[in-house]
Scaffold this motif. Structure first.
Motif, PDB file in Angstrom:
ATOM      1  N   GLU A  77       0.781  -1.243   0.000  1.00  0.00           N
ATOM      2  CA  GLU A  77       0.000   0.000   0.000  1.00  0.00           C
ATOM      3  C   GLU A  77       0.812   1.293   0.000  1.00  0.00           C
ATOM      4  N   VAL A  78       2.126   1.198   0.137  1.00  0.00           N
ATOM      5  CA  VAL A  78       2.880   2.448   0.336  1.00  0.00           C
ATOM      6  C   VAL A  78       2.857   3.367  -0.885  1.00  0.00           C
ATOM      7  N   GLU A  79       2.793   2.794  -2.091  1.00  0.00           N
ATOM      8  CA  GLU A  79       2.773   3.687  -3.264  1.00  0.00           C
ATOM      9  C   GLU A  79       1.481   4.504  -3.284  1.00  0.00           C
ATOM     10  N   GLU A  80       0.365   3.826  -2.997  1.00  0.00           N
ATOM     11  CA  GLU A  80      -0.927   4.519  -2.983  1.00  0.00           C
ATOM     12  C   GLU A  80      -0.944   5.594  -1.895  1.00  0.00           C
ATOM     13  N   MET A  81      -0.420   5.233  -0.716  1.00  0.00           N
ATOM     14  CA  MET A  81      -0.409   6.195   0.399  1.00  0.00           C
ATOM     15  C   MET A  81       0.491   7.380   0.087  1.00  0.00           C
ATOM     16  N   ALA A  82       1.673   7.104  -0.431  1.00  0.00           N
ATOM     17  CA  ALA A  82       2.599   8.199  -0.747  1.00  0.00           C
ATOM     18  C   ALA A  82       2.015   9.097  -1.835  1.00  0.00           C
ATOM     19  N   GLY A  83       1.303   8.492  -2.780  1.00  0.00           N
ATOM     20  CA  GLY A  83       0.688   9.274  -3.859  1.00  0.00           C
ATOM     21  C   GLY A  83      -0.394  10.202  -3.345  1.00  0.00           C
ATOM     22  N   ALA A  84      -1.042   9.811  -2.241  1.00  0.00           N
ATOM     23  CA  ALA A  84      -2.132  10.618  -1.682  1.00  0.00           C
ATOM     24  C   ALA A  84      -1.642  11.645  -0.659  1.00  0.00           C
ATOM     25  N   ALA A  85      -0.419  11.453  -0.172  1.00  0.00           N
ATOM     26  CA  ALA A  85       0.068  12.284   0.946  1.00  0.00           C
ATOM     27  C   ALA A  85       0.679  13.593   0.444  1.00  0.00           C
ATOM     28  N   SER A  86       0.833  14.542   1.376  1.00  0.00           N
ATOM     29  CA  SER A  86       1.474  15.823   1.050  1.00  0.00           C
ATOM     30  C   SER A  86       2.987  15.744   1.213  1.00  0.00           C
ATOM     31  N   CYS A  87       3.462  14.766   1.963  1.00  0.00           N
ATOM     32  CA  CYS A  87       4.903  14.486   2.010  1.00  0.00           C
ATOM     33  C   CYS A  87       5.110  13.086   2.575  1.00  0.00           C
ATOM     34  N   THR A  88       6.279  12.542   2.340  1.00  0.00           N
ATOM     35  CA  THR A  88       6.603  11.188   2.820  1.00  0.00           C
ATOM     36  C   THR A  88       7.926  11.250   3.581  1.00  0.00           C
ATOM     37  N   VAL A  89       7.943  10.591   4.746  1.00  0.00           N
ATOM     38  CA  VAL A  89       9.125  10.606   5.605  1.00  0.00           C
ATOM     39  C   VAL A  89       9.647   9.174   5.742  1.00  0.00           C
ATOM     40  N   LEU A  90      10.906   8.985   5.368  1.00  0.00           N
ATOM     41  CA  LEU A  90      11.517   7.650   5.400  1.00  0.00           C
ATOM     42  C   LEU A  90      12.540   7.626   6.529  1.00  0.00           C
ATOM     43  N   ALA A 131       6.077   9.176  -4.208  1.00  0.00           N
ATOM     44  CA  ALA A 131       5.955  10.554  -3.713  1.00  0.00           C
ATOM     45  C   ALA A 131       6.606  11.517  -4.701  1.00  0.00           C
ATOM     46  N   ALA A 132       7.795  11.168  -5.156  1.00  0.00           N
ATOM     47  CA  ALA A 132       8.492  12.060  -6.095  1.00  0.00           C
ATOM     48  C   ALA A 132       7.681  12.205  -7.382  1.00  0.00           C
ATOM     49  N   GLU A 133       7.081  11.119  -7.861  1.00  0.00           N
ATOM     50  CA  GLU A 133       6.245  11.199  -9.071  1.00  0.00           C
ATOM     51  C   GLU A 133       5.037  12.096  -8.849  1.00  0.00           C
ATOM     52  N   ALA A 134       4.481  12.049  -7.637  1.00  0.00           N
ATOM     53  CA  ALA A 134       3.303  12.879  -7.316  1.00  0.00           C
ATOM     54  C   ALA A 134       3.718  14.319  -7.010  1.00  0.00           C
ATOM     55  N   GLY A 135       5.004  14.587  -6.969  1.00  0.00           N
ATOM     56  CA  GLY A 135       5.482  15.954  -6.737  1.00  0.00           C
ATOM     57  C   GLY A 135       5.481  16.361  -5.279  1.00  0.00           C
ATOM     58  N   SER A 136       5.432  15.397  -4.365  1.00  0.00           N
ATOM     59  CA  SER A 136       5.462  15.773  -2.946  1.00  0.00           C
ATOM     60  C   SER A 136       6.851  15.465  -2.368  1.00  0.00           C
ATOM     61  N   PRO A 137       7.254  16.265  -1.381  1.00  0.00           N
ATOM     62  CA  PRO A 137       8.625  16.123  -0.867  1.00  0.00           C
ATOM     63  C   PRO A 137       8.852  14.838  -0.085  1.00  0.00           C
ATOM     64  N   VAL A 138      10.070  14.320  -0.195  1.00  0.00           N
ATOM     65  CA  VAL A 138      10.492  13.144   0.569  1.00  0.00           C
ATOM     66  C   VAL A 138      11.582  13.583   1.547  1.00  0.00           C
ATOM     67  N   VAL A 139      11.383  13.240   2.822  1.00  0.00           N
ATOM     68  CA  VAL A 139      12.389  13.516   3.854  1.00  0.00           C
ATOM     69  C   VAL A 139      13.007  12.192   4.269  1.00  0.00           C
ATOM     70  N   VAL A 140      14.331  12.169   4.379  1.00  0.00           N
ATOM     71  CA  VAL A 140      15.020  10.965   4.870  1.00  0.00           C
ATOM     72  C   VAL A 140      15.623  11.257   6.235  1.00  0.00           C
ATOM     73  N   GLY A 164       9.004  17.820   7.312  1.00  0.00           N
ATOM     74  CA  GLY A 164       8.210  17.372   6.165  1.00  0.00           C
ATOM     75  C   GLY A 164       6.906  18.142   6.049  1.00  0.00           C
ATOM     76  N   ALA A 165       6.242  18.377   7.188  1.00  0.00           N
ATOM     77  CA  ALA A 165       4.977  19.124   7.176  1.00  0.00           C
ATOM     78  C   ALA A 165       5.214  20.561   6.712  1.00  0.00           C
ATOM     79  N   PHE A 166       6.295  21.179   7.178  1.00  0.00           N
ATOM     80  CA  PHE A 166       6.601  22.555   6.761  1.00  0.00           C
ATOM     81  C   PHE A 166       6.956  22.592   5.266  1.00  0.00           C
TER      82      PHE A 166
END
Ligand code: ATP
Ligand code: TZP
Ligand code: MG
Ligand code: MG
Length: 266
Positions: A48-61, A81-90, A201-203
Motif C-alpha cells: 500500500e505504500v505507493e498509494e499512500m505516498a501518492g495521496a500524501a502531502s509528504c513522505t518521511v523515510l 511521492a516524487a512522481e506525485a510531486g510531494s517532498p520526501v524527507v530521509v 516534512g509538514a513545513f
C-alpha cells in the motif's frame, strides 16, 4: 524573516504526512504531528505504500528499525511521492552504526529524489564517508566541519541537508542557515529527532516555493517549543507531554535562522 509563516499554513492545510518509521517512536511521532496541526499516517506495507505516498502531502523515510521489507517499501514510497510531486524527507537514523544501515541510506539516496536529509552529525559523517566514532542512534563523536560537509552532501544529492544538535544548520549546498536555541532535555527524549524530521516534512509540504526557509522555520519552531517545555518540566518524564503541548500552543517564531554561508540574501 517573518514569523509563523509556515506553521500557520500547516494548521490551515493540515498536510497528510506519510511516515515509514521505526517501532520506537511511531506513536510519539504521530502525536507530535497531530499537536502541530498536521495529519499523520503510518503505513509501511509494500502492498500500500505507493498509494499512500501518492495521496500524501509528504513522505518521511526513517531507517531507525529498518528491515529488508521496509527498505523495499521506502524505495516504492519514495518514488511514488516524487512522481506525485510531494517532498520526501530521509531520517538516516544510526546510519554509521552498521553496514546494513549505511548501504540502505546510500541505496535510498541513489533511487529516490529526496527533498531533505535531516540527521545528526554522526549520520552526516556516515553519509559523507567522513571518519567518525558512531554510537548506535546517537551522534557519536569526531572532528568534521559540519557546514562544509553538509553543503557537499546537499550538492551531491541535490537536496537540503539539516544537521541538528546543540545548534542546527540547514543548507541547500550554497546558502547555509544556523539556528540556535533549544534545550538539552530534547536530547533525553527518544524520537525528538525522528519527530523533527516529520515536522520538517509538514513545513516543506506547505512551503514548497521556499524550501530552505520552510525547514529553517521548522527547526527554529521546534527548538523554541523545546525551550518553553523545559521551563514547565522537572525532567524527561514531564518534558515529553509539555513538549507536545508547546508544539500545539506555539504560534510563530521571531527569526528562522542566521545565514553563515553563501551570498547575502535579502
Ligand atoms: P541524537 O541521536 O544525536 O540525539 P536526533 O536524531 O535525536 O540525534 P537531535 O540532534 O537530538 O536529533 O535533534 C532533535 C532536537 O533536539 C533538535 O531540535 C535539536 O536542535 C535539539 N537538541 C538536541 N540536543 C540539544 C542541546 N544539547 N541543546 C539544545 N537543543 C538540542
Ligand atoms: N533505536 C532505534 S530507532 C530509535 C532507537 C532508540 C529512536 C531514535 O530516535 P531519535 O529521534 O534519533 O532520538
Ligand atoms: Mg536527540
Ligand atoms: Mg535521530
Amino acid at each position: 524573516m517573518s514569523s509563523g509563516r509556515f506553521v500557520e499554513r500547516v494548521r490551515a492545510e493540515r498536510p497528510l504526512v506519510h511516515c515509514i518509521t521505526n517501532i520506537v517512536v511511531a506513536n510519539f511521532q504521530a502525536n507530535g504531528l497531530l499537536a502541530l496541526g498536521a495529519s499523520p499516517v503510518m503505513a509501511d506495507s509494500p502492498e500500500e505504500v505507493e498509494e499512500m505516498a501518492g495521496a500524501a502531502s509528504c513522505t518521511v523515510l526513517n531507517i531507525g528499525t529498518l528491515r529488508r521489507d521496509s527498505l523495499f517499501s521506502m524505495e516504492l514510497a519514495g518514488r511514488a511521492a516524487a512522481e506525485a510531486g510531494s517532498p520526501v524527507v530521509v531520517d538516516p537514523v544510526g546510519a554509521g552504526a552498521t553496514r546494513f544501515r549505511r548501504e540502505a541510506v546510500q541505496r535510498i539516496l541513489r533511487t529516490v529524489r529526496v527533498a531533505l536529509i535531516r540527521c545528526n552529525a554522526g549520520e552526516l559523517a556516515a553519509i559523507a564517508g567522513e571518519n567518525w566514532r558512531a554510537s548506535g542512534v546517537d551522534a557519536g563523536s569526531g572532528e568534521m566541519d559540519i557546514c562544509s560537509v553538509a553543503e557537499r552532501v546537499a550538492r551531491e544529492h541535490s537536496c537540503l541537508v539539516a544537521v541538528t544538535g546543540e545548534s542546527d544548520i540547514v543548507t541547500d549546498g550554497s546558502v547555509t542557515l544556523k539556528i540556535e536555541g533549544g534545550h538539552e532535555l530534547l536530547s533525553s527524549l527518544t524520537g525528538a529527532g525522528c519527530l523533527l524530521s516529520s515536522v520538517c516534512g509538514a513545513f516543506l509540504a506547505v512551503g514548497s516555493e521556499t524550501p530552505l526557509e520552510a525547514v529553517a522555520e521548522a527547526l527554529k519552531f521546534y527548538k523554541t517549543a523545546g525551550e518553553l517545555a523545559a521551563a514547565d518540566a522537572s525532567g524527561p518524564g514531564s518534558f515529553q507531554p509539555a513538549f507536545l503541548d508547546h508544539l500545539y500552543l506555539l504560534d510563530g517564531v521571531e527569526t528562522a535562522g542566521r545565514q553563515v554561508t553563501g551570498e547575502a540574501r535579502a
